[in-house]
Design a protein around this motif. Structure first.
Motif, PDB file in Angstrom:
ATOM      1  N   LEU A  52      39.785   2.789 -20.276  1.00  0.00           N
ATOM      2  CA  LEU A  52      41.003   2.234 -20.164  1.00  0.00           C
ATOM      3  C   LEU A  52      41.546   1.780 -21.579  1.00  0.00           C
ATOM      4  O   LEU A  52      42.783   1.576 -21.805  1.00  0.00           O
ATOM      5  N   LYS A  53      40.565   1.055 -21.969  1.00  0.00           N
ATOM      6  CA  LYS A  53      40.877   0.219 -23.445  1.00  0.00           C
ATOM      7  C   LYS A  53      41.271   1.181 -24.328  1.00  0.00           C
ATOM      8  O   LYS A  53      41.574   0.641 -25.650  1.00  0.00           O
ATOM      9  N   LYS A  54      40.981   2.486 -24.124  1.00  0.00           N
ATOM     10  CA  LYS A  54      41.241   3.467 -25.327  1.00  0.00           C
ATOM     11  C   LYS A  54      42.834   4.029 -25.034  1.00  0.00           C
ATOM     12  O   LYS A  54      43.338   5.003 -25.582  1.00  0.00           O
ATOM     13  N   HIS A  55      43.421   3.542 -23.790  1.00  0.00           N
ATOM     14  CA  HIS A  55      44.804   3.992 -23.634  1.00  0.00           C
ATOM     15  C   HIS A  55      45.882   4.030 -24.609  1.00  0.00           C
ATOM     16  O   HIS A  55      45.989   2.840 -25.349  1.00  0.00           O
ATOM     17  N   PRO A  56      46.982   4.820 -24.761  1.00  0.00           N
ATOM     18  CA  PRO A  56      47.982   4.558 -25.687  1.00  0.00           C
ATOM     19  C   PRO A  56      48.722   3.375 -25.588  1.00  0.00           C
ATOM     20  O   PRO A  56      49.366   2.671 -26.264  1.00  0.00           O
ATOM     21  N   ASP A  57      48.738   2.791 -24.204  1.00  0.00           N
ATOM     22  CA  ASP A  57      49.450   1.612 -23.967  1.00  0.00           C
ATOM     23  C   ASP A  57      48.499   0.322 -23.759  1.00  0.00           C
ATOM     24  O   ASP A  57      49.106  -0.821 -23.406  1.00  0.00           O
ATOM     25  N   MET A 131      41.344  15.628 -13.429  1.00  0.00           N
ATOM     26  CA  MET A 131      39.738  15.582 -13.320  1.00  0.00           C
ATOM     27  C   MET A 131      39.439  16.327 -14.212  1.00  0.00           C
ATOM     28  O   MET A 131      38.192  15.841 -14.695  1.00  0.00           O
ATOM     29  N   ALA A 132      39.755  17.545 -14.866  1.00  0.00           N
ATOM     30  CA  ALA A 132      39.145  18.445 -15.533  1.00  0.00           C
ATOM     31  C   ALA A 132      39.260  17.748 -17.121  1.00  0.00           C
ATOM     32  O   ALA A 132      38.170  17.818 -17.842  1.00  0.00           O
ATOM     33  N   THR A 133      40.243  17.149 -17.269  1.00  0.00           N
ATOM     34  CA  THR A 133      40.454  16.166 -18.581  1.00  0.00           C
ATOM     35  C   THR A 133      39.317  15.197 -18.641  1.00  0.00           C
ATOM     36  O   THR A 133      38.741  14.959 -19.704  1.00  0.00           O
ATOM     37  N   LEU A 134      39.223  14.582 -17.567  1.00  0.00           N
ATOM     38  CA  LEU A 134      38.287  13.570 -17.539  1.00  0.00           C
ATOM     39  C   LEU A 134      36.755  13.883 -17.845  1.00  0.00           C
ATOM     40  O   LEU A 134      36.046  13.211 -18.523  1.00  0.00           O
ATOM     41  N   ALA A 135      36.391  15.367 -17.432  1.00  0.00           N
ATOM     42  CA  ALA A 135      35.214  15.841 -17.703  1.00  0.00           C
ATOM     43  C   ALA A 135      34.965  16.276 -18.768  1.00  0.00           C
ATOM     44  O   ALA A 135      33.850  17.030 -19.130  1.00  0.00           O
ATOM     45  N   ASP A 136      36.024  16.705 -19.685  1.00  0.00           N
ATOM     46  CA  ASP A 136      35.984  17.466 -20.626  1.00  0.00           C
ATOM     47  C   ASP A 136      35.441  16.676 -21.930  1.00  0.00           C
ATOM     48  O   ASP A 136      35.891  15.921 -22.617  1.00  0.00           O
ATOM     49  N   GLU A 143      43.112  10.904 -24.333  1.00  0.00           N
ATOM     50  CA  GLU A 143      43.355  11.796 -23.362  1.00  0.00           C
ATOM     51  C   GLU A 143      42.796  11.432 -21.946  1.00  0.00           C
ATOM     52  O   GLU A 143      43.345  11.579 -21.068  1.00  0.00           O
ATOM     53  N   LYS A 144      41.560  10.910 -22.196  1.00  0.00           N
ATOM     54  CA  LYS A 144      40.707  10.790 -21.060  1.00  0.00           C
ATOM     55  C   LYS A 144      41.329   9.498 -20.357  1.00  0.00           C
ATOM     56  O   LYS A 144      41.369   9.515 -19.277  1.00  0.00           O
ATOM     57  N   ALA A 145      41.872   8.421 -21.113  1.00  0.00           N
ATOM     58  CA  ALA A 145      42.630   7.297 -20.504  1.00  0.00           C
ATOM     59  C   ALA A 145      43.570   7.707 -19.660  1.00  0.00           C
ATOM     60  O   ALA A 145      43.978   7.090 -18.808  1.00  0.00           O
TER      61      ALA A 145
END
Length: 309
Positions: A52-57, A131-136, A143-145
């Motif tokens: 979450l600390k990598k999130h754009p916001d 879910m697919a993005t989180l595992a990619d 993107e994962k955040a």
């Protein structure tokens, strides 16, 4: 002046349209998941916070932390709350995905057999994609955040019964039906205002986005007799589709669109035709909504633990 500003902000918030649940309701789900992970799976909790600390916001969230004077020991909890509501905060931006918040499974009173699951873009497709993005392994941290925030939010949305159905009757014909209760108008009280059934259900959990109020609500639900994990037979179900097409569908049919006396709930297809809710409806609806939101929090924690181990 600070008190006046906070009061004004609360009044502005209450004037905004509600989403599912409303934003504070999503924050409650995030807080429940946080408490569950802190108690039972701190390793997963640390991984979620790091993502979450990598999130754009993240800069905006950090500004809120400072402005609201969130204590250092509560900042990770605050991040969970913000993550859960973020897809609603992102409406109107490049991250907005309006069709990802719901699926309109037709609810036809008296129909037998399993309901038809609509094809196309919906909450069901969105969950699988995120879910697919989180595992990619090739997805960026950002993107994962973003995907993780959507997962938080979609687990909340799918437990709101009116995000899984559209009522189809002679009053609300196909192909639109009542559009998840947004075209089904009621009056909570005889001398009260008119709102949609969807708005009513969105706001059943909590009406304040105050950090302490949200945390207290999540704690009270987690500690309430009857809402413990051991009390919830549904908790064993891990299938997102069934959370939607079985559990939320059945709750919509049996509670949201029921008058509580074996008959259909009466509502108007226009605001002037709104019907007053029957006695006892709000109590039954709130109890059902609280069961759904606590399930969402528990299941979100379990889902994170299973996919970020």
């Amino acid at each position: 002046m600070r008190r006046i500003a906070l009061t004004f902000a609360a009044l502005v918030f209450l004037a905004l349209p509600a989403y599912a649940w409303n934003k504070p309701g999503h924050m409650v789900t995030g807080a429940i998941a946080y408490a569950e992970l802190k108690k039972n799976d701190p390793a997963t909790l640390a991984k979620v916070v790091a993502i979450l600390k990598k999130h754009p916001d993240i800069n905006r969230w950090n500004d809120l932390i400072n402005r609201l004077e969130i204590a250092p020991e509560d900042r990770d909890l605050f991040l969970f709350m913000q993550a859960a509501r973020w897809p609603d905060d992102a409406r109107g931006t490049t991250y907005d995905r309006p069709s990802h918040h719901f699926v309109n499974i037709p609810l036809k009173p008296g129909a037998t057999g399993s309901p038809a699951i609509p094809v196309g873009d919906s909450i069901l497709v969105a969950f699988d994609e995120n879910m697919a993005t989180l595992a990619d392994n090739d997805a960026s941290d950002s993107e994962k955040a973003v995907a993780l925030c959507w997962i938080f939010h979609l687990v909340g949305d799918v437990h709101q019964p009116l995000h899984s159905v559209k009522l189809v009757t002679a009053q609300f014909p196909d192909p639109i039906g009542d559009r998840g209760g947004t075209r089904f108008f009621i009056k909570p009280k005889a001398n009260g205002g008119t709102i949609s059934l969807h708005q009513l259900w969105d706001g059943l959990i909590i009406g304040s986005q105050n950090f302490q109020t949200v945390r207290n609500t999540a704690t009270e639900l987690r500690e309430r007799t009857g809402l413990q994990r051991s009390d919830l037979s549904e908790i064993a179900e891990k299938d997102f589709l069934k959370w939607c097409s079985v559990e939320s569908f059945d709750t919509a049919r049996d509670v949201a669109y029921s008058d509580g006396n074996g008959g259909p709930l009466q509502g108007g297809s226009t605001k002037p035709q709104a019907e007053v809710l029957p006695n006892g409806y709000l109590d039954k609806a709130k109890a059902a909504a609280e069961r759904r939101v606590i399930l969402a929090g528990y299941r979100l924690a379990d889902l994170l633990g299973a996919n970020l181990d």
